[in-house]
Design a protein around this motif. Structure first.
Motif, short mmCIF file in Angstrom:
data_model
loop_
_atom_site.label_atom_id
_atom_site.label_comp_id
_atom_site.label_asym_id
_atom_site.label_seq_id
_atom_site.Cartn_x
_atom_site.Cartn_y
_atom_site.Cartn_z
N THR A 16 84.85 -61.41 38.35
CA THR A 16 84.57 -59.97 38.28
C THR A 16 83.06 -59.80 38.23
OG1 THR A 16 86.66 -59.45 37.19
CG2 THR A 16 84.84 -57.91 36.82
N THR A 23 82.41 -51.65 39.76
CA THR A 23 83.02 -52.98 39.80
C THR A 23 83.05 -53.44 41.25
OG1 THR A 23 84.33 -52.43 37.87
CG2 THR A 23 85.04 -54.34 39.15
N ASP A 26 86.61 -57.61 41.48
CA ASP A 26 87.57 -57.38 40.40
C ASP A 26 88.63 -58.50 40.41
OD1 ASP A 26 89.29 -56.38 38.53
OD2 ASP A 26 89.78 -54.54 39.62
N ASP A 27 88.42 -59.51 39.56
CA ASP A 27 89.39 -60.59 39.40
C ASP A 27 89.68 -61.32 40.73
OD1 ASP A 27 91.14 -62.21 38.05
OD2 ASP A 27 92.82 -60.79 38.11
#
Ligand SMILES: Nc1ncnc2c1ncn2[C@@H]1O[C@H](COP(=O)(O)OP(=O)(O)O)[C@@H](O)[C@H]1O
Ligand SMILES: [Mg+2]
Length: 264
Positions: A16, A23, A26-27
């Motif tokens: 992330t 952002t 994100d993951d």
């Protein structure tokens, strides 16, 4: 091939990246096996360049881990990762305008120099044996890329397609194990695109490649595996055929405002 993580050279997990309230990633997870070409695609602003910056150590992710040949990269900076075998090209050219083509390529050969290739170009701390070896290697790389005749030209005076080859030569001169290519096809003619496709497949004999590119024909032709990003999230992964058939991918692209030629 040296140590890998479950057969992978590079593995990013749970990455992330936040810029203030935005952002950008994100993951995100991505794995790159030796000898493969992995496509990283997605609309403008999806986070592709940001992921390259994280993978090459330019940015430290807000969360997540990167593993290179079985070792966490942690706080390792871009210089150390380049020495460890991760090379990249930049969106746009990022060539040094005041250096000749040969000097630009020498500057990419840091991995081969004990004292540092950049210091050699700038005339500092030059190590004579290193200097000869690196100069020869850089020249041989120019020959391999078919641009040796431009060795002593300044890049700004050359056609764009040649400058793109200089950027590729600079990334490849240190024999990287992973090459990150950020939009290598932008601004190229159809014939240059065909040539680039052959080149990228050729690279995969010696190294793994991650390719960020908007030219879908090229991506589908050269990639073994594709990861699709949208708004910082992985929305699809698979073979070119699987990704092309995925409705989530079509939606992501159709939802994008008119293409601007990938200038970001
Ligand atoms: N250094 C930064 N500071 C703030 N926002 C950034 C920075 N770098 C990228 N971004 C933002 O992160 C998002 C992803 O950008 P980027 O990785 O360049 O996308 P892509 O390469 O897929 O077009 C965009 O919204 C962009 O504006
Ligand atoms: Mg980008």
């Amino acid at each position: 091939m040296t140590t890998t993580t479950g057969g992978h050279l590079l593995k990013a997990e749970g990455v992330t990246m936040r810029f203030g309230g935005l952002t950008a990633l994100d993951d995100v997870g991505i794995q790159v096996a030796p000898g493969t070409v992995v496509g990283l695609i997605g609309p403008n602003g999806a986070g592709k360049t940001t992921l390259f910056n994280v993978l090459s150590g330019v940015l430290k992710p807000t969360e997540g881990t990167i593993t290179w040949k079985g070792k966490r990269t942690g706080k390792t900076g871009p210089h150390r990762l380049a020495r460890a075998g991760i090379a990249r090209t930049f969106q746009g050219l990022n060539l040094f305008p005041m250096m000749t083509v040969l000097e630009n390529v020498i500057a990419g050969a840091d991995r081969l120099a004990k004292g540092g290739a950049l210091s050699m170009v700038t005339g500092l701390l030059g190590h004579h044996r290193d200097e000869c070896v690196i100069r020869e290697k850089a020249y041989a790389t120019l020959q391999r890329f078919g641009i040796a005749e431009f060795a002593h030209h300044f890049p700004g005076m050359l056609p764009y397609g040649i400058q793109k080859q200089v950027a590729l030569a600079r990334a490849c001169v240190g024999d990287p194990e992973l090459l990150l290519l950020d939009e290598p096809a932008s601004g190229l003619s159809e014939q240059q695109l065909d040539n680039l496709a052959d080149q990228i497949r050729g690279f995969s004999n010696d190294m793994a490649v991650v390719l960020v590119e908007h030219h879908m024909d090229l991506v589908m032709k050269v990639c073994d595996h594709i990861v699709v990003l949208n708004f910082g999230q992985v929305i699809s992964t698979g073979t070119p055929e699987q990704v092309q058939a995925d409705p989530a991918v079509t939606r992501a692209y159709l939802g994008e405002p008119a293409a601007d030629g990938g200038t970001r």
